[in-house]
Design a protein around this motif. Structure first.
Motif, mmCIF file in Angstrom:
data_model
loop_
_atom_site.group_PDB
_atom_site.id
_atom_site.type_symbol
_atom_site.label_atom_id
_atom_site.label_comp_id
_atom_site.label_asym_id
_atom_site.label_seq_id
_atom_site.Cartn_x
_atom_site.Cartn_y
_atom_site.Cartn_z
ATOM 1 N N ASN A 186 3.512 -5.207 12.355
ATOM 2 C CA ASN A 186 2.231 -4.684 12.174
ATOM 3 C C ASN A 186 1.581 -4.630 13.639
ATOM 4 N N SER A 243 9.541 -5.916 4.576
ATOM 5 C CA SER A 243 8.663 -5.677 5.576
ATOM 6 C C SER A 243 7.345 -5.738 5.190
ATOM 7 N N THR A 257 0.323 1.557 7.403
ATOM 8 C CA THR A 257 1.263 0.948 8.166
ATOM 9 C C THR A 257 0.938 -0.579 8.795
ATOM 10 N N VAL A 274 7.692 5.805 11.916
ATOM 11 C CA VAL A 274 6.977 7.012 12.537
ATOM 12 C C VAL A 274 6.621 6.643 13.994
ATOM 13 N N ALA A 294 3.388 -7.557 5.680
ATOM 14 C CA ALA A 294 2.410 -9.125 5.590
ATOM 15 C C ALA A 294 2.531 -9.697 4.310
ATOM 16 N N THR A 295 2.959 -8.719 3.141
ATOM 17 C CA THR A 295 3.069 -9.363 1.710
ATOM 18 C C THR A 295 4.261 -9.848 1.699
ATOM 19 N N ASP A 303 -3.937 -2.239 4.783
ATOM 20 C CA ASP A 303 -4.642 -2.902 5.806
ATOM 21 C C ASP A 303 -4.687 -1.866 7.113
ATOM 22 N N GLY A 341 -2.322 -14.295 -3.364
ATOM 23 C CA GLY A 341 -3.391 -14.435 -4.497
ATOM 24 C C GLY A 341 -3.819 -12.977 -4.526
ATOM 25 N N ASP A 366 9.691 3.631 6.682
ATOM 26 C CA ASP A 366 9.050 2.335 6.841
ATOM 27 C C ASP A 366 10.035 1.733 8.366
ATOM 28 N N LYS A 367 9.084 1.291 9.088
ATOM 29 C CA LYS A 367 9.451 0.628 10.476
ATOM 30 C C LYS A 367 10.790 -0.310 10.203
ATOM 31 N N ALA A 402 0.831 -1.162 0.055
ATOM 32 C CA ALA A 402 -0.036 -0.102 -0.048
ATOM 33 C C ALA A 402 0.648 1.215 -0.069
ATOM 34 N N SER A 436 -6.595 -12.761 -1.970
ATOM 35 C CA SER A 436 -6.774 -12.053 -3.287
ATOM 36 C C SER A 436 -7.440 -10.584 -3.056
ATOM 37 N N THR A 453 2.493 -19.227 7.952
ATOM 38 C CA THR A 453 0.998 -19.427 7.756
ATOM 39 C C THR A 453 0.766 -19.495 6.246
ATOM 40 N N ASN A 463 -7.403 -8.545 -0.405
ATOM 41 C CA ASN A 463 -6.452 -7.711 0.466
ATOM 42 C C ASN A 463 -5.348 -7.074 -0.249
ATOM 43 N N SER A 464 -4.893 -7.795 -1.306
ATOM 44 C CA SER A 464 -3.713 -7.393 -1.917
ATOM 45 C C SER A 464 -4.248 -6.306 -3.164
ATOM 46 N N ASP A 498 0.314 0.507 14.349
ATOM 47 C CA ASP A 498 0.630 2.092 14.758
ATOM 48 C C ASP A 498 -0.125 3.304 14.089
HETATM 49 C C1 LIG Z 1 0.669 -15.097 5.559
HETATM 50 C C2 LIG Z 1 -0.222 -14.106 4.826
HETATM 51 C C3 LIG Z 1 -0.709 -14.559 3.615
HETATM 52 C C4 LIG Z 1 -1.553 -13.625 3.039
HETATM 53 N N1 LIG Z 1 -2.019 -14.113 1.695
HETATM 54 C C5 LIG Z 1 -2.701 -13.272 1.168
HETATM 55 C C6 LIG Z 1 -3.219 -13.600 -0.348
HETATM 56 O O1 LIG Z 1 -3.201 -14.641 -0.595
HETATM 57 N N2 LIG Z 1 -4.083 -12.537 -0.728
HETATM 58 C C7 LIG Z 1 -4.210 -11.418 -0.468
HETATM 59 O O2 LIG Z 1 -5.042 -10.512 -0.951
HETATM 60 N N3 LIG Z 1 -3.863 -11.239 0.881
HETATM 61 C C8 LIG Z 1 -3.046 -12.057 1.674
HETATM 62 N N4 LIG Z 1 -2.479 -11.767 2.604
HETATM 63 C C9 LIG Z 1 -2.885 -10.261 3.285
HETATM 64 C C10 LIG Z 1 -1.762 -9.088 2.775
HETATM 65 O O3 LIG Z 1 -0.806 -9.822 2.917
HETATM 66 C C11 LIG Z 1 -2.079 -7.830 3.194
HETATM 67 O O4 LIG Z 1 -3.360 -7.440 3.097
HETATM 68 C C12 LIG Z 1 -1.245 -6.711 2.622
HETATM 69 O O5 LIG Z 1 0.053 -7.111 2.741
HETATM 70 C C13 LIG Z 1 -1.491 -5.346 3.089
HETATM 71 O O6 LIG Z 1 -0.736 -4.341 2.528
HETATM 72 P P1 LIG Z 1 -0.116 -3.017 3.477
HETATM 73 O O7 LIG Z 1 0.705 -2.381 2.590
HETATM 74 O O8 LIG Z 1 -1.218 -2.439 3.977
HETATM 75 O O9 LIG Z 1 0.472 -3.828 4.711
HETATM 76 P P2 LIG Z 1 1.819 -4.455 5.283
HETATM 77 O O10 LIG Z 1 2.326 -5.286 3.866
HETATM 78 O O11 LIG Z 1 1.761 -5.164 6.448
HETATM 79 O O12 LIG Z 1 2.820 -3.186 5.082
HETATM 80 C C14 LIG Z 1 2.912 -2.383 6.316
HETATM 81 C C15 LIG Z 1 4.245 -1.749 6.419
HETATM 82 O O13 LIG Z 1 4.212 -0.791 7.448
HETATM 83 C C16 LIG Z 1 5.381 -0.624 8.002
HETATM 84 N N5 LIG Z 1 5.000 0.146 9.627
HETATM 85 C C17 LIG Z 1 4.275 -0.453 10.443
HETATM 86 N N6 LIG Z 1 4.248 0.318 11.554
HETATM 87 C C18 LIG Z 1 4.884 1.489 10.953
HETATM 88 C C19 LIG Z 1 5.189 2.796 11.370
HETATM 89 N N7 LIG Z 1 4.958 3.105 12.857
HETATM 90 N N8 LIG Z 1 6.128 3.542 10.845
HETATM 91 C C20 LIG Z 1 6.551 3.330 9.620
HETATM 92 N N9 LIG Z 1 6.201 2.179 8.996
HETATM 93 C C21 LIG Z 1 5.466 1.203 9.604
HETATM 94 C C22 LIG Z 1 5.664 -2.076 8.159
HETATM 95 O O14 LIG Z 1 7.213 -2.327 8.430
HETATM 96 C C23 LIG Z 1 5.346 -2.647 6.886
HETATM 97 O O15 LIG Z 1 6.379 -2.495 5.986
HETATM 98 C C24 LIG Z 1 -1.852 -12.481 3.591
HETATM 99 C C25 LIG Z 1 -1.395 -11.970 4.836
HETATM 100 C C26 LIG Z 1 -0.535 -12.649 5.466
HETATM 101 C C27 LIG Z 1 0.059 -12.637 6.844
#
Ligand SMILES: Cc1cc2nc3c(=O)[nH]c(=O)nc-3n(C[C@H](O)[C@H](O)[C@H](O)COP(=O)(O)OP(=O)(O)OC[C@H]3O[C@@H](n4cnc5c(N)ncnc54)[C@H](O)[C@@H]3O)c2cc1C
Ligand code: SF4
Ligand code: SF4
Lengths: 114, 526
Positions: free
Chosen positions: B196, B44, B181, B145, B46-47, B342, B53, B37-38, B18, B358, B230, B360-361, B199
């Motif tokens: 995660n 870093s 975050t 942050v 969940a992805t 997220d 997917g 980024d933290k 994101a 699928s 997982t 979430n991504s 924050d």
């Molecule tokens: C094992 C697993 C399998 C998954 N499989 C799927 C799937 O098949 N299909 C699907 O659609 N979704 C899947 N998901 C969900 C998907 O991974 C998440 O929805 C997606 O990663 C969200 O992206 P994001 O960028 O919002 O968060 P994240 O990828 O979690 O990234 C958050 C980032 O914020 C940073 N951060 C946190 N706090 C701070 C702070 N205070 N200051 C600065 N940076 C900070 C972290 O270091 C991290 O880099 C899965 C999740 C897991 C755990």
């Protein structure tokens, strides 16, 4: 959790110190990375994938390996070093593992549970 | 070199998908962008360590219709068709950009056409890092942050944080901020999720923003008991057993997860992935290779051997609650503040359920794109007027306690985990257990907000502890307010869906937590 940094293989490039998302490593005085905060390790294997010389080993436990475990013994682990990087397909002459990705099969299945 | 003060049009907090998309799109829109980024942009979140997917659906009306209809019921009819359609369009565009701009090495089918329905985390996020940097974004790794800054009107005007590797605080004054975050998994060690800690939601609430869908926060993933890897999708090929080898009836990866949870409260649960054909077994190895590392390294064959399993909390990482979105550009109720991935609520496209796969991504890349562009537009509109405006820091609990300061973030983390990780509290919900759990969390909050202050890296941990405590209180307040069963929120004491509660719940507040329905009940699905 991360257990082994192989002094023999490591070229002191600091990549693992940089890429570990939970900041587990520090650079030691001699340049070798030190596992400074093992309890923060989330066993994500990212350091293994990024290490250019296959010098790191993450043991298959969510806590520290027990004393005397073969998972802390570099000699016993020889073949395991670099395994993940190989599968991810990183490194000279390799094909990215994503070319063979088959995740869509499983996503399909979740969308329409049988 | 230590960086103290940076000025930018847009600050993006978080470098998962994101945040990476937000940074790229803000920069492409002409903004100067800093991404902090933290952990490390590229590994870093969940992805980065998982196989993902993606909700990539060809733009044929029947295919799109089927895709939208497939999850509406599971999500409790809280999603919004308009948002789903937008996300499908945007995801399609972004996946095609990944192929064309980032040259992501997709697999190809028998006809030589790329299959663009999945992404492997390490490869995807490595390429996003390259793209973010090529876009001219300044990336600060290991730079969490810790709080937002606001101007005199209350508009968000940047953020402060701490550079873990040079042990130095930093401050970015910015015209707009994107919070990306991630969700909150309460340091459960679920794959990739320990960064995660919710924050962004805390920062948003301190700035006066609202949350939505916080009752949909009880995601648990199946994992081998000895590790953190997982991949719930694979367990749909599994059979679950009691310790004596007899089959655990009703247990399953999707609907039968509560059976596993109930059993785990008193005895171990064993598992074997024994329903996959040899071809499917091979496919699994290629889909998420790190799934097999812990097995291979322990000499366990998950297709033939029994192994113990556990359930790891994924909270709002695979729940759907998060910062409430108030416009198509992922704005919040606070001027200058945007949310994506997220960290934002995903109810708009999947209601109260994400399960596996699928959506979430797709949400992360779509909402990131919109938030990045929205933030860039906001910054351009503010222009020079924002230069040199006086700002104040908004952080409270963990950084500016109400009373005399002490340390001790670890005890607070343990106290919160004791209320949110146990299956009988969060997964198998019942008012008899939610009420005392919320009381305990409220006490933890009062004490933490009154006294906790961290310094240096300890500040980061203190703020994470505060964020997790706040998150847990919003979760249980919303869980008590939703007096029915809907989506992933299952009340054992109220097992029926109540048609009059078909509306989203908005939550907020720090010292006093409040909950209110977003609207009157939505019309019944036709
Ligand atoms: C094992 C697993 C399998 C998954 N499989 C799927 C799937 O098949 N299909 C699907 O659609 N979704 C899947 N998901 C969900 C998907 O991974 C998440 O929805 C997606 O990663 C969200 O992206 P994001 O960028 O919002 O968060 P994240 O990828 O979690 O990234 C958050 C980032 O914020 C940073 N951060 C946190 N706090 C701070 C702070 N205070 N200051 C600065 N940076 C900070 C972290 O270091 C991290 O880099 C899965 C999740 C897991 C755990
Ligand atoms: S990445 Fe590998 S080679 Fe580089 S410092 Fe770390 S262990 Fe040594
Ligand atoms: S496994 Fe992940 S968390 Fe552990 S040291 Fe390696 S990169 Fe860091």
């Amino acid at each position: 959790m991360i257990e082994v940094v192989s002094a023999e293989r490591c070229v002191k490039c600091d990549v693992c110190v940089k890429v570990c998302p939970t900041d587990v490593f520090d650079r030691g005085a001699d340049g070798l990375p030190v596992i400074a905060r093992q309890s923060d390790c989330q066993s994500c294997f990212m350091c293994e994938a990024h290490c250019p010389t296959d010098a790191l080993y993450v043991a298959p436990f969510s806590g520290p390996a027990p004393d005397g475990s073969p998972h802390t013994d570099e000699a016993a682990l020889a073949d395991a070093f670099g395994e993940y990087r190989r599968i991810v397909g990183w490194g000279r002459g390799r094909t990215p593992g994503s070319r063979a990705d088959s995740n869509h099969i499983f996503t399909e299945r979740i969308r329409s549970p049988r | 070199m230590t960086i103290n003060e940076i000025d930018a049009d847009v600050l993006v907090a978080g470098g998962g998908p994101a945040g990476a998309w937000a940074a790229v799109k803000a920069a492409e829109a002409g903004a100067s962008v800093v991404l902090a980024d933290k952990g490390y942009l590229g590994t870093s979140g969940a992805t980065a360590s998982a196989g993902t997917g993606v909700w990539y659906v060809e733009p044929r009306p029947e295919a799109r219709e089927a895709a939208m209809a497939s999850r509406e019921g599971l999500g409790g009819y809280l999603a919004d068709r308009e948002w789903m359609a937008r996300v499908l369009d945007q995801t399609y565009a972004n996946m095609n950009e990944l192929a064309e701009v980032s040259r992501y090495p997709f697999p190809v089918d028998d006809d030589g056409r790329q299959i663009r329905r999945g992404l492997q985390g390490p490869e995807y996020m490595r390429r996003m890092r390259v793209r973010v940097r090529r876009a001219g974004v300044r990336v600060l790794d290991h730079s969490p942050v810790t709080e937002l800054l606001a101007d005199g009107s209350g508009a968000v005007a940047g953020a402060a944080g701490y550079r873990l590797r040079d042990e130095h605080p930093f401050r970015v004054t910015a015209r707009a901020v994107v919070l990306a975050t991630g969700g909150c998994a309460f340091l459960s060690k679920a794959l990739g999720c320990d960064v995660n800690t919710g924050d962004g939601a805390l920062f948003a609430a301190e700035a006066g923003a609202e949350l939505s869908g916080m009752e949909f926060s009880n995601a648990y993933a199946i994992a081998p008991a000895f590790t953190s890897v997982t991949k719930t999708a694979f367990y749909s090929f599994a059979t679950f057993y009691h310790a004596d080898g007899s089959v655990l009836e009703g247990a399953g990866s999707q609907r039968g997860r509560s059976v596993i949870a109930r059993t785990l409260l008193t005895e171990p649960v064993l598992c074997r992935i024994d329903k996959a054909t040899p071809e499917e077994q091979r496919a699994m190895r290629l889909a998420q290779p790190n799934f097999f590392l812990p097995f291979d390294r322990q000499g366990i064959d998950p297709f033939t051997d029994l192994f113990p399993v556990t359930l790891l909390a994924e909270g709002t990482v695979r729940g759907t609650g998060g910062i409430r979105i108030t416009g198509p550009d992922c704005a919040t109720t606070v001027p200058g503040l945007y949310a994506a991935g997220d960290a934002a609520t995903r109810e708009l496209i999947c209601g109260g359920f994400t399960g596996g796969g699928s959506h979430n991504s797709a949400w992360a890349m779509s909402s990131g794109t919109w938030a990045g562009r929205g933030a860039a537009r906001h910054a351009a509109e503010l222009g020079g007027r924002a230069t040199g405006r006086p700002v104040r820091a908004l952080g409270e609990a963990g950084v500016r306690p109400a009373g005399p300061a002490t340390g001790g973030h670890a005890e607070y983390v343990r106290a919160v985990q004791a209320e949110v990780l146990p299956y009988d509290k969060n997964l198998l919900r019942h008012a008899d257990r939610l009420v005392p759990a919320l009381d305990a969390l409220d006490r933890t909050w009062r004490e933490l907000a009154g006294t906790l202050r961290g310094e240096g890296a300890g500040l980061v941990r203190a703020r994470s502890a505060a964020a997790m405590t706040a998150h847990a209180r919003w979760m249980y307040s919303a869980a008590l307010a939703r007096t029915e069963t809907r989506g992933m929120h299952k009340r054992q004491d109220l097992p029926e869906q109540d048609p009059s509660q078909r509306r989203r719940l908005v939550t907020g507040g720090l010292h006093e937590v409040w909950t209110r329905p977003e609207t009157a009940a939505l019309a019944v699905a036709s």
